[in-house]
Design a protein around this motif. Sequence first.
Motif, PDB file in Angstrom:
ATOM      1  N   LEU A 152       0.822  -1.206   0.000  1.00  0.00           N
ATOM      2  CA  LEU A 152       0.000   0.000   0.000  1.00  0.00           C
ATOM      3  C   LEU A 152       0.860   1.261   0.000  1.00  0.00           C
ATOM      4  N   ALA A 153       1.879   1.268   0.854  1.00  0.00           N
ATOM      5  CA  ALA A 153       2.758   2.435   0.920  1.00  0.00           C
ATOM      6  C   ALA A 153       3.430   2.681  -0.429  1.00  0.00           C
ATOM      7  N   GLN A 154       3.851   1.615  -1.094  1.00  0.00           N
ATOM      8  CA  GLN A 154       4.465   1.747  -2.422  1.00  0.00           C
ATOM      9  C   GLN A 154       3.486   2.356  -3.419  1.00  0.00           C
ATOM     10  N   GLN A 155       2.226   1.898  -3.364  1.00  0.00           N
ATOM     11  CA  GLN A 155       1.216   2.399  -4.295  1.00  0.00           C
ATOM     12  C   GLN A 155       0.933   3.884  -4.070  1.00  0.00           C
ATOM     13  N   VAL A 156       0.914   4.308  -2.806  1.00  0.00           N
ATOM     14  CA  VAL A 156       0.690   5.731  -2.511  1.00  0.00           C
ATOM     15  C   VAL A 156       1.863   6.565  -3.022  1.00  0.00           C
ATOM     16  N   LYS A 157       3.078   6.142  -2.671  1.00  0.00           N
ATOM     17  CA  LYS A 157       4.272   6.914  -3.041  1.00  0.00           C
ATOM     18  C   LYS A 157       4.473   6.954  -4.561  1.00  0.00           C
ATOM     19  N   LYS A 158       4.008   5.926  -5.251  1.00  0.00           N
ATOM     20  CA  LYS A 158       4.115   5.886  -6.709  1.00  0.00           C
ATOM     21  C   LYS A 158       3.295   7.017  -7.336  1.00  0.00           C
ATOM     22  N   ARG A 159       2.237   7.438  -6.645  1.00  0.00           N
ATOM     23  CA  ARG A 159       1.303   8.410  -7.210  1.00  0.00           C
ATOM     24  C   ARG A 159       1.450   9.817  -6.633  1.00  0.00           C
ATOM     25  N   TYR A 160       1.793   9.900  -5.342  1.00  0.00           N
ATOM     26  CA  TYR A 160       1.758  11.201  -4.673  1.00  0.00           C
ATOM     27  C   TYR A 160       2.982  11.397  -3.772  1.00  0.00           C
TER      28      TYR A 160
END
Length: 531
Positions: free
Chosen positions: A86-94
């Motif tokens: 989840l953290a990776q997915q957030v950081k990938k976008r924002y």
Amino acid sequence: MKLLFIQPPGQGDGSTRRPTKQRLFPWGLASVIQYLQNDGHEISVLDVHGADMINPEVEAFLDREKFDAACISGFSSMNYLYVVWLAQQVKKRYAVPVIVGGLVADNHYDLLLNKGHIDICAIGEGELTGVDLFRNLNRPEAVRGIAYRRNGQIVVNEIRELIDNLDSLPMPDFDLWDMHAYTQVKMYVHDESTRAEAYEDLDSVDLDHLRPNISYLAGRGCPYKCRFCSRSYSGVRLKSIGKIIEDIRYLKERFDLKSIQFVDELLILNKKRTLEFCHEMKKLDIYWDGQARVNTINDKEILYALKDANCLSIGLGIESGSNAMLKAMKKGITREQSLSVLKMAREVGIHLKLQFMGGYPGETKATLAETASLIREAKLPPRRLTWTTPLPGSELYEQARTAGKIADEEAYILKLHQGYNNYLIPNIVLNVSGQSDEEMIRLFYWVHMKMEVDYLQTLVREGKLFKPIFRQQYRQASIKVRQYLQLYSPAYQKAQRGAQIIRQTLSSLYWGIRKHLRPLKRLYQKLKAGR
């Protein structure tokens, strides 16, 4: 600030749905959210757990949602891998701060922060820490109860004090959640392993109509220190009985509840509070269940009060029938106490959800036989034994690490994602019993077979030979006996192979005779037709 809170699934990697998985309302996370709402923040919730979302749906949500910070909850070590994803997915976008809280942060903040996608871990209770953190997001050194990265190093701040008065906790904003998912709780009596059909006192209760219902926390923590337990808090803090009753009355009216499950580590603590609690709960006219210990309900007055207050069932972590094992576990109870309470509960007629484990360090066939004999002497149905798995945050886990049995903490956590020790699959995370894996699996099959046969004999002695429960138990016992013999009896295996050879021989003879009789049958039909 606009804050996104993410509730991960209870287990799994999000690749498949888990529609039958038990879903308990996240009271802790919801309380943190309410504190932050009261402090002026705008909140949105991505409830992966409640909505049973799969990864593409989560990614689509993150693509369209805008927020200033992401807060990810992790209830246990089994959430670790998903939280990192989840953290990776957030950081990938924002380019926003990612904060992780819950037991996964308490136990693994160093691993999480070293991943590089997580900025801050909230350690311990999150309500006061959350408010303080978002008031001082640019000054993390001023916030107690967090760990964070600075100049490539992990900094752990001073621990934050716990909330003394739990009555001050606000009721959550339920409009943020899909409450249908959280009002379909499986009560103790719905657990097939508890054998509710063996309790005649439940005949008057319609067990199929105990929903809608909900889980509820009447306190936080537990005063006991069992070595195998991964504890959320040190010590215990309780809401006042008046506050509990007020909350349940509100929940009952709002969601038209038929029952409620107290999910406290320990609900029943002492006689005075329990009697007062039962007196008030009776007025609410709602079924309920919760956790106790044999040394907190070792009194018939308490048991009768529980039953009179519409308590459907009590959970008891008995764990073992061996005093040697109980002492090793630092359980703080004895076999004699357990047997006394089990007999009293049977006399009073209150259903029990009994929790037992096998495979604790020092376990042998003799200690498992003591557990089976405890259940037999109490004249209760068999119970499922779970295989002891060292859990992060427990003394047993630290002992295993010190002994070198857990050399790579992250690798061990990833193994936990496949589930705890289980002799049926089999799945072995870490066997600390002292027995070989093969022998421990055999002992689990043996003790479960023994309990089933013992209870069958109990029903015969009680004159229930022609009752439906005997027929059901006969089937259960037969299955367990056959399982054990198929796996571990050479004589049975030989007999099975012999029987198979006989069946094959007879089948060959049958089809051979039919083949040779076919021309005779045709000749007979011709002669009959020409007659």
